[in-house]
Scaffold this motif. Structure first.
Motif, PDB file in Angstrom:
ATOM      1  N   GLU A 186       0.849  -1.185   0.000  1.00 60.07           N
ATOM      2  CA  GLU A 186       0.000   0.000   0.000  1.00 60.07           C
ATOM      3  C   GLU A 186       0.882   1.231   0.000  1.00 60.07           C
ATOM      4  O   GLU A 186       1.926   1.264   0.642  1.00 60.07           O
ATOM      5  N   THR A 187       0.467   2.245  -0.737  1.00 64.90           N
ATOM      6  CA  THR A 187       1.211   3.491  -0.824  1.00 64.90           C
ATOM      7  C   THR A 187       0.238   4.621  -1.127  1.00 64.90           C
ATOM      8  O   THR A 187      -0.967   4.396  -1.225  1.00 64.90           O
ATOM      9  N   TYR A 188       0.736   5.830  -1.265  1.00 61.28           N
ATOM     10  CA  TYR A 188      -0.088   7.012  -1.504  1.00 61.28           C
ATOM     11  C   TYR A 188       0.323   7.671  -2.818  1.00 61.28           C
ATOM     12  O   TYR A 188       1.511   7.731  -3.130  1.00 61.28           O
ATOM     13  N   ILE A 189      -0.669   8.181  -3.555  1.00 62.41           N
ATOM     14  CA  ILE A 189      -0.393   8.924  -4.773  1.00 62.41           C
ATOM     15  C   ILE A 189      -1.317  10.138  -4.870  1.00 62.41           C
ATOM     16  O   ILE A 189      -2.381  10.166  -4.250  1.00 62.41           O
ATOM     17  N   VAL A 190      -0.885  11.114  -5.642  1.00 63.24           N
ATOM     18  CA  VAL A 190      -1.755  12.204  -6.061  1.00 63.24           C
ATOM     19  C   VAL A 190      -2.366  11.721  -7.375  1.00 63.24           C
ATOM     20  O   VAL A 190      -1.637  11.442  -8.330  1.00 63.24           O
TER      21      VAL A 190
END
Length: 93
Positions: free
Chosen positions: A82-86
């Motif tokens: 799991e990770t974060y993106i714009v």
């Protein structure tokens, strides 16, 4: 006259490339599958950071949306990370 029409064709071609319509995020559908349309930075601890990111997702990377806030999505990649993106360069699958 041929020179002028060639110039117009070039101008329209450049304008078409410059208008990247994939910068508007699609509707956020938690659990939905999406595809990265252009190389996109990811962040290990949230999007609101003053740095370039922890790495980049390549174009055509598939992911599942886990959570969405305005301007920042939590995503799960196929390898279960799991990770974060714009979400500016993604589209729904």
């Amino acid at each position: 006259m041929r020179s002028r029409s060639s110039l117009l064709v070039l101008v329209f071609a450049v304008a078409a490339v410059a208008c990247d319509k994939s910068t508007t995020p699609p509707d956020a559908n938690v659990g939905g599958t999406y595809l990265v349309t252009r190389e996109t930075p990811y962040f290990d601890s949230g999007c609101g950071q003053d740095r370039l990111g922890d790495g980049k997702l390549r174009a055509k990377t598939r992911f599942t949306l886990v959570a969405a806030r305005p301007g920042c999505w939590t995503i799960k990649l196929d390898d279960e990370d799991e990770t974060y993106i714009v979400p500016t360069h993604v589209r729904a699958e």
